[in-house]
Design a protein around this motif. Structure first.
Motif, PDB file in Angstrom:
ATOM      1  N   LYS A 213       6.185   3.069  -6.168  1.00 53.02           N
ATOM      2  CA  LYS A 213       7.075   4.213  -5.972  1.00 53.02           C
ATOM      3  C   LYS A 213       8.506   3.681  -5.990  1.00 53.02           C
ATOM      4  O   LYS A 213       9.407   4.314  -6.485  1.00 53.02           O
ATOM      5  CB  LYS A 213       6.799   4.877  -4.626  1.00 53.02           C
ATOM      6  CG  LYS A 213       5.454   5.557  -4.545  1.00 53.02           C
ATOM      7  CD  LYS A 213       5.274   6.145  -3.151  1.00 53.02           C
ATOM      8  CE  LYS A 213       3.859   6.614  -2.938  1.00 53.02           C
ATOM      9  NZ  LYS A 213       3.599   6.861  -1.511  1.00 53.02           N
TER      10      LYS A 213
ATOM     11  N   ARG B 189       1.583   0.277  -9.527  1.00 50.71           N
ATOM     12  CA  ARG B 189       2.028   1.671  -9.482  1.00 50.71           C
ATOM     13  C   ARG B 189       3.074   1.890  -8.394  1.00 50.71           C
ATOM     14  O   ARG B 189       2.861   2.643  -7.423  1.00 50.71           O
ATOM     15  CB  ARG B 189       0.839   2.595  -9.241  1.00 50.71           C
ATOM     16  CG  ARG B 189      -0.205   2.486 -10.333  1.00 50.71           C
ATOM     17  CD  ARG B 189      -0.906   3.790 -10.474  1.00 50.71           C
ATOM     18  NE  ARG B 189      -1.319   3.987 -11.850  1.00 50.71           N
ATOM     19  CZ  ARG B 189      -1.540   5.171 -12.386  1.00 50.71           C
ATOM     20  NH1 ARG B 189      -1.374   6.266 -11.685  1.00 50.71           N
ATOM     21  NH2 ARG B 189      -1.930   5.273 -13.631  1.00 50.71           N
TER      22      ARG B 189
ATOM     23  N   GLU C 159       0.830  -1.216   0.000  1.00 52.45           N
ATOM     24  CA  GLU C 159       0.000   0.000   0.000  1.00 52.45           C
ATOM     25  C   GLU C 159       0.860   1.259   0.000  1.00 52.45           C
ATOM     26  O   GLU C 159       0.518   2.268  -0.613  1.00 52.45           O
ATOM     27  CB  GLU C 159      -0.923   0.030   1.230  1.00 52.45           C
ATOM     28  CG  GLU C 159      -2.094  -0.930   1.186  1.00 52.45           C
ATOM     29  CD  GLU C 159      -3.154  -0.542   0.165  1.00 52.45           C
ATOM     30  OE1 GLU C 159      -3.263   0.666  -0.154  1.00 52.45           O
ATOM     31  OE2 GLU C 159      -3.858  -1.443  -0.327  1.00 52.45           O
ATOM     32  N   ARG C 160       1.998   1.192   0.702  1.00 51.25           N
ATOM     33  CA  ARG C 160       2.869   2.364   0.759  1.00 51.25           C
ATOM     34  C   ARG C 160       3.629   2.580  -0.542  1.00 51.25           C
ATOM     35  O   ARG C 160       4.218   3.644  -0.739  1.00 51.25           O
ATOM     36  CB  ARG C 160       3.881   2.214   1.903  1.00 51.25           C
ATOM     37  CG  ARG C 160       3.271   2.386   3.269  1.00 51.25           C
ATOM     38  CD  ARG C 160       4.299   2.081   4.328  1.00 51.25           C
ATOM     39  NE  ARG C 160       3.703   2.182   5.653  1.00 51.25           N
ATOM     40  CZ  ARG C 160       3.603   3.323   6.334  1.00 51.25           C
ATOM     41  NH1 ARG C 160       4.082   4.431   5.812  1.00 51.25           N
ATOM     42  NH2 ARG C 160       3.039   3.335   7.508  1.00 51.25           N
ATOM     43  N   GLY C 161       3.686   1.572  -1.408  1.00 46.17           N
ATOM     44  CA  GLY C 161       4.301   1.781  -2.718  1.00 46.17           C
ATOM     45  C   GLY C 161       5.596   1.029  -2.968  1.00 46.17           C
ATOM     46  O   GLY C 161       6.262   1.268  -3.964  1.00 46.17           O
TER      47      GLY C 161
ATOM     48  N   LYS D 286      -7.689   2.066  -8.587  1.00 49.13           N
ATOM     49  CA  LYS D 286      -8.546   3.081  -9.221  1.00 49.13           C
ATOM     50  C   LYS D 286      -8.214   3.278 -10.695  1.00 49.13           C
ATOM     51  O   LYS D 286      -9.040   3.756 -11.455  1.00 49.13           O
ATOM     52  CB  LYS D 286      -8.392   4.418  -8.484  1.00 49.13           C
ATOM     53  CG  LYS D 286      -8.921   4.368  -7.065  1.00 49.13           C
ATOM     54  CD  LYS D 286      -8.566   5.657  -6.327  1.00 49.13           C
ATOM     55  CE  LYS D 286      -8.525   5.428  -4.832  1.00 49.13           C
ATOM     56  NZ  LYS D 286      -7.249   5.786  -4.227  1.00 49.13           N
ATOM     57  N   ASN D 287      -6.978   2.943 -11.078  1.00 52.10           N
ATOM     58  CA  ASN D 287      -6.558   3.243 -12.454  1.00 52.10           C
ATOM     59  C   ASN D 287      -6.151   1.999 -13.228  1.00 52.10           C
ATOM     60  O   ASN D 287      -5.234   2.050 -14.030  1.00 52.10           O
ATOM     61  CB  ASN D 287      -5.366   4.204 -12.435  1.00 52.10           C
ATOM     62  CG  ASN D 287      -5.641   5.408 -11.591  1.00 52.10           C
ATOM     63  OD1 ASN D 287      -6.589   6.140 -11.836  1.00 52.10           O
ATOM     64  ND2 ASN D 287      -4.829   5.600 -10.571  1.00 52.10           N
TER      65      ASN D 287
ATOM     66  N   ASN E  41      -3.719  -3.282  -4.847  1.00 55.43           N
ATOM     67  CA  ASN E  41      -3.674  -2.287  -3.771  1.00 55.43           C
ATOM     68  C   ASN E  41      -4.534  -1.067  -4.097  1.00 55.43           C
ATOM     69  O   ASN E  41      -4.848  -0.800  -5.261  1.00 55.43           O
ATOM     70  CB  ASN E  41      -2.225  -1.903  -3.453  1.00 55.43           C
ATOM     71  CG  ASN E  41      -1.609  -1.047  -4.529  1.00 55.43           C
ATOM     72  OD1 ASN E  41      -1.955   0.106  -4.711  1.00 55.43           O
ATOM     73  ND2 ASN E  41      -0.673  -1.640  -5.270  1.00 55.43           N
ATOM     74  N   SER E  42      -4.915  -0.322  -3.067  1.00 53.07           N
ATOM     75  CA  SER E  42      -5.959   0.690  -3.242  1.00 53.07           C
ATOM     76  C   SER E  42      -5.513   1.862  -4.115  1.00 53.07           C
ATOM     77  O   SER E  42      -6.339   2.471  -4.795  1.00 53.07           O
ATOM     78  CB  SER E  42      -6.431   1.192  -1.876  1.00 53.07           C
ATOM     79  OG  SER E  42      -5.344   1.741  -1.180  1.00 53.07           O
ATOM     80  N   ARG E  43      -4.211   2.162  -4.138  1.00 49.90           N
ATOM     81  CA  ARG E  43      -3.760   3.254  -5.013  1.00 49.90           C
ATOM     82  C   ARG E  43      -3.889   2.846  -6.475  1.00 49.90           C
ATOM     83  O   ARG E  43      -4.330   3.614  -7.317  1.00 49.90           O
ATOM     84  CB  ARG E  43      -2.297   3.600  -4.722  1.00 49.90           C
ATOM     85  CG  ARG E  43      -2.079   4.565  -3.585  1.00 49.90           C
ATOM     86  CD  ARG E  43      -0.594   4.788  -3.351  1.00 49.90           C
ATOM     87  NE  ARG E  43       0.150   3.526  -3.360  1.00 49.90           N
ATOM     88  CZ  ARG E  43       1.008   3.175  -4.284  1.00 49.90           C
ATOM     89  NH1 ARG E  43       1.261   3.971  -5.297  1.00 49.90           N
ATOM     90  NH2 ARG E  43       1.628   2.016  -4.209  1.00 49.90           N
ATOM     91  N   ALA E  44      -3.488   1.620  -6.771  1.00 49.84           N
ATOM     92  CA  ALA E  44      -3.453   1.164  -8.162  1.00 49.84           C
ATOM     93  C   ALA E  44      -4.839   0.792  -8.679  1.00 49.84           C
ATOM     94  O   ALA E  44      -5.129   0.911  -9.862  1.00 49.84           O
ATOM     95  CB  ALA E  44      -2.523  -0.038  -8.270  1.00 49.84           C
TER      96      ALA E  44
END
Lengths: 295, 236
Positions: free
Chosen positions: B156, B154, B77-79, B110-111, B105-108
């Motif tokens: 980092k 996605r 989740e933190r990347g 959505k896209n 994961n929740s960041r990825a």
């Protein structure tokens, strides 16, 4: 001839109900890689839940699904979360955690005896339900109506579970966890949450199978044992973790049980079931529909 | 200012200590290589950063937050995304499903569609293969899926564990070119490799890991010229 066809149809219907009970087992095994020995007890608990739901509300047995499915989902979810998960974590690095199997055996004894303590040993049946004893008359053949409902329910449930695993986010996460736990963790999947969900889904399927059984089957504290061993045989026969395999495996058992007694003493039918089971283990250990793949 | 900082960690496998008082740091936008032979503790180090193993001692800080006790899903989740050694694809799932799972994961999440376009344009071969089961692909293609699956999250910080393992020389070139391209697009990369020449030549800095300790560190081009590395790892 018609008598023969009648046996086949009734065998398929009853067998698909067996398959439905085994489907819950196969879903749980597929993800946790643990044979759940409490499986029969979960069927028994589900049957009691269904029984009381139907008796108290007086609704059509299948309407009780609205109560039984969520109750059993959360029962399974929290059984895994509270009882099984701590053992799993302690044996994190073991691929097939044996102690977890022993714990599920403990759960089996506790649930069965707790039920005996609370509800007593008597047999219960839902006498005044609209499905009990109903027969469908086709030509000269009599097809059991509650078992026919069971067949339809089994097919719909299997299709729904398959769709869920293929097409939803959680379904994909369940499949990924089942294939490679550690890699799934690296994708950000919380494997223990997936275990909880898979256990919940497996138990909810058991709940559905219990609803198909209660209109025509007696309910008593050790009823689960009858389905326990059958469930294991079906799952191995059809292929561990295979959804279609569970239903087909169930139907094969149902067919043997209904056709064999026409040619021999009924007790021999059981011997044929176990014989077939052994043959499959020798010839195709991955089961009829199992993928030849290292679980 | 460091992006990922590993401070004095000790890591054990059961009773066996694998990493001894190890420290390293990665800056944002860098490509850093960790090189070393078999059993040097390279994979263990990545697993520790990913949260699969917890260090017995020391601290791991990512974007100013300590993560050494966080579970793997929180670290994702933190990347920080790891592409594991040996690819570890979900073999009985299609290539597309493997990629979708990468974006769990929740960041990825959505896209997904957008990220998948990017991944397909970087690795066009995957688009052709998208409906095939991952197990039916060749080794090189599987490695591409593993990298693509990592990118779907996605990241980092993308950590690659021996991406060249078991691949033919021509495919190794491909994979390293892809890694360089990912870095050029702005992702920070931590690369663990036995293929010292290729990995150092695309990196900014490198660490040499020997017996669970950092033996050397420095700019990648300096390391490539170092006599010890030349004899021990490049066979020159």
């Amino acid at each position: 001839m018609e008598f023969f066809l009648e046996s086949i149809l009734n065998g398929i219907c009853m067998g698909s109900i067996y398959g439905l009970t085994a489907l819950g087992l196969t879903v749980i095994f597929g993800v946790l890689k643990v044979i759940n020995f409490a499986h029969g007890s979960l069927i028994m608990v589900s049957m009691y839940v269904a029984y009381w739901a139907i008796i108290y509300t007086g609704v059509h047995p299948y309407v009780a699904l609205i109560i039984v499915v969520p109750v059993m989902y959360f029962f399974g979810y929290y059984l895994q979360d509270i009882v099984i998960k701590p053992i799993f974590k302690a044996e994190k690095d073991v691929r097939e955690p044996i102690t977890v199997i022993i714990v599920t055996t403990g759960v089996w004894y506790i649930l069965d005896n707790l039920t005996l303590l609370i509800f007593g040993p008597q047999y219960r049946g839902i006498q005044n339900n609209p499905l009990r004893g109903k027969m469908l008359d086709i030509g000269n053949m009599l097809i059991s109506v509650p078992k026919l409902w069971g067949f339809v329910t089994a097919v719909i449930t299997a299709a729904a579970v398959y769709w869920f695993l293929q097409k939803t986010r959680t379904g994909r996460a369940i499949r990924a966890t089942s294939l490679d736990r550690e890699a799934a963790s690296l994708m950000g999947i919380n494997q223990f949450k997936i275990y909880n969900i898979a256990f919940g889904i497996g138990t909810a399927i058991v709940g559905i199978s219990a609803v198909t059984l209660v209109p025509f089957y007696n309910i008593f504290p050790s009823v689960g044992v009858l389905f326990d061993i059958k469930g294991f045989i079906i799952v191995v026969l059809g292929g561990l973790g295979s959804i279609g395999g569970a239903i087909i495996g169930g139907i094969i058992i149902g067919l043997i049980e209904s056709i064999a007694p026409m040619f021999m003493t009924a007790t021999w039918a059981e011997a044929i079931v176990y014989g077939l089971f052994l043959v499959v283990l020798f010839v195709k250990p991955s089961g009829l529909f199992g993928v030849k793949y290292d679980w | 200012m460091s992006f990922l900082e590993v401070k004095n960690i000790d890591v054990f496998y059961g009773d066996v200590q694998v990493i001894f008082d190890l420290s390293l740091e990665v800056m944002e936008g860098e490509v850093v290589s960790i090189i070393g032979g078999n059993g040097a503790g390279k994979s263990t180090l990545l697993k520790t950063i990913s949260g699969l193993i917890n260090p017995a001692k020391g601290e791991i800080v990512f974007e100013h937050a300590p993560i050494q006790t966080a579970p793997p899903e929180e670290i994702v989740e933190r990347g920080i995304i790891q592409v594991p050694e040996g690819r570890r694809l979900f073999t009985l799932m299609s290539v597309k499903d493997n990629l979708i799972i990468g974006a769990y994961n929740s960041r990825a999440e959505k896209n997904v569609a957008e990220t998948m376009e990017d991944v397909y344009s970087l690795l066009p071969k995957l688009k052709e293969r998208e409906s095939q089961l991952a197990m039916t692909l060749s080794g090189g293609e599987q490695q591409m899926v593993a990298v693509g699956r990592g990118l779907m999250a996605r990241p980092k910080l993308l950590m690659l564990d021996e991406p060249s393992l078991g691949l033919a020389p021509i495919l190794i070139k491909d994979i390293f070119r892809t890694v360089r391209e990912i870095a050029n697009q702005g992702t920070t990369v931590l690369l663990v490799e036995q293929d010292v020449k290729h990995s150092l030549s695309l990196s900014d800095r490198g660490y040499v890991l020997e017996h669970g300790r950092i033996a050397m560190e420095g700019p990648a081009d300096k390391l490539l010229d170092d006599p010890h590395i030349k004899t021990a790892y490049l066979g020159l």
